[in-house]
Design an enzyme around this catalytic site. Sequence first.
Site, PDB file in Angstrom:
ATOM      1  N   HIS A 122      -0.192  -1.054   8.785  1.00  0.00           N
ATOM      2  CA  HIS A 122       1.005  -0.447   9.032  1.00  0.00           C
ATOM      3  C   HIS A 122       1.194   0.733   7.839  1.00  0.00           C
ATOM      4  CE1 HIS A 122       2.176  -2.761   5.898  1.00  0.00           C
ATOM      5  NE2 HIS A 122       3.121  -2.237   5.590  1.00  0.00           N
ATOM      6  N   ASP A 124       4.741   2.584   6.007  1.00  0.00           N
ATOM      7  CA  ASP A 124       5.997   2.101   5.764  1.00  0.00           C
ATOM      8  C   ASP A 124       7.046   2.882   6.508  1.00  0.00           C
ATOM      9  OD1 ASP A 124       5.110   0.068   4.024  1.00  0.00           O
ATOM     10  OD2 ASP A 124       5.372   1.167   2.298  1.00  0.00           O
ATOM     11  N   HIS A 277      -1.560   0.775   5.192  1.00  0.00           N
ATOM     12  CA  HIS A 277      -2.143  -0.270   4.319  1.00  0.00           C
ATOM     13  C   HIS A 277      -2.001  -1.657   5.088  1.00  0.00           C
ATOM     14  CE1 HIS A 277       2.185   0.851   3.272  1.00  0.00           C
ATOM     15  NE2 HIS A 277       2.360  -0.589   3.017  1.00  0.00           N
ATOM     16  N   ARG A 293       8.954  -2.945  -5.145  1.00  0.00           N
ATOM     17  CA  ARG A 293       8.746  -1.728  -4.345  1.00  0.00           C
ATOM     18  C   ARG A 293       9.945  -0.591  -4.404  1.00  0.00           C
ATOM     19  NH1 ARG A 293       7.541  -1.247   1.953  1.00  0.00           N
ATOM     20  NH2 ARG A 293       9.661   0.103   2.083  1.00  0.00           N
TER      21      ARG A 293
HETATM   22  C1  OGA Z   1       4.740  -2.766   1.107  1.00  0.00           C
HETATM   23  C2  OGA Z   1       3.460  -3.596   1.527  1.00  0.00           C
HETATM   24  C3  OGA Z   1       1.803  -4.871   0.876  1.00  0.00           C
HETATM   25  C4  OGA Z   1       1.501  -5.899  -0.354  1.00  0.00           C
HETATM   26  O1  OGA Z   1       5.192  -2.965   0.034  1.00  0.00           O
HETATM   27  O2  OGA Z   1       4.977  -1.624   1.877  1.00  0.00           O
HETATM   28  O3  OGA Z   1       3.106  -3.518   2.533  1.00  0.00           O
HETATM   29  O4  OGA Z   1       0.435  -6.102  -0.550  1.00  0.00           O
HETATM   30  N1  OGA Z   1       3.141  -4.326   0.680  1.00  0.00           N
HETATM   31  O5  OGA Z   1       2.528  -6.520  -0.997  1.00  0.00           O
HETATM   32 MN    MN Z   2       3.994  -1.729   3.589  1.00  0.00          MN
END
Ligand code: OGA
Ligand code: MN
Length: 302
Positions: A122, A124, A277, A293
């Site tokens: 995906h 974000d 990712h 994040r």
């Molecule tokens: C995000 C996500 C991936 C992770 O924070 O947007 O997809 O490895 N995280 O935690």
């Molecule tokens: Mn993400």
Amino acid sequence: MASESFSVNAPEFNQTCSELTLRPVSPAIGIEVCGFDIRGEHESSLIDTLKEALAEHCFLFFRGQELTPNEQVSFSQRFGKLEKHVLNDYNLKDLPEIYVLSNKKENNGEPVGRAGAGQYWHTDLSYVKNPSFGSLLYAIEVPPNKGDTLFANMYRAYDALSEPMRDFFEGLKVVHDFAHTQRTYIEPAGLTKPASAEQLAKTPPVEQPLVRVHPKTGRKSLYVSPGMMTQVVGLNALESQAIINFLVSHTTQPEFVYRHRWQKGDLVFWDNWASMHCALDDYGPDDHRLMHRTTIEGQNVL
Ligand code: OGA
Ligand code: MN
């Protein structure tokens, strides 16, 4: 920033740098920024250099950082206005710009953060009209050699298409739907409570262009978020599903992908417009993982 200025040696991620050094993380995607303390006072010209490297290489990586939530927020704000995640239960109470990802639980059994986030390909917030431009993820606790994250370069995925396919994709729109993500990935995994009706009401399905032009580089990329895409606009159901299947297999080819193995103190900053990712689901409840994040808005940036 010309790529010739980077070291051609394989990156030695655990070597410290006596001066600021930018070096490729992998042939697929990314730049490691070595010899840089996030907490410092940084001149605008340096921030501009990082913005350029990010726009061109989709992914910046800073190892060995020691950050408080406020320091992460301050650094992130140098790149744009921050947004608060719609799943607001997981935002820090006293600093809601920080969205907490974790599989840990408090003593009373309450989750410390959102468990199992993003364990599908995906980008974000592709399910909102102006998707966030970038996300910064800071590793506070990571299980050794587990819980890696994959990053794919969507400029490269676009560049690798044949001319007829590029022509076909030009102008196409795809529906991205958060409710679909909930039903398909989040509810069956059962790691976190489903989004509320109120949260879903704030995120109705949206149409996104399949080919994006990055405002900073002028380069085209495929805008693909497999966990959220439901329908290619104007195609019938069979055609649409075939194109979505193609997009997933095309964009996740190993040549476009880098696998990040986390260490405590890593800060990773990715561009959501030209990359996607996927977090790997290869650890259990006793393998503690805790990340913070920050997310930069998709409007009025760069
Ligand atoms: C995000 C996500 C991936 C992770 O924070 O947007 O997809 O490895 N995280 O935690
Ligand atoms: Mn993400």
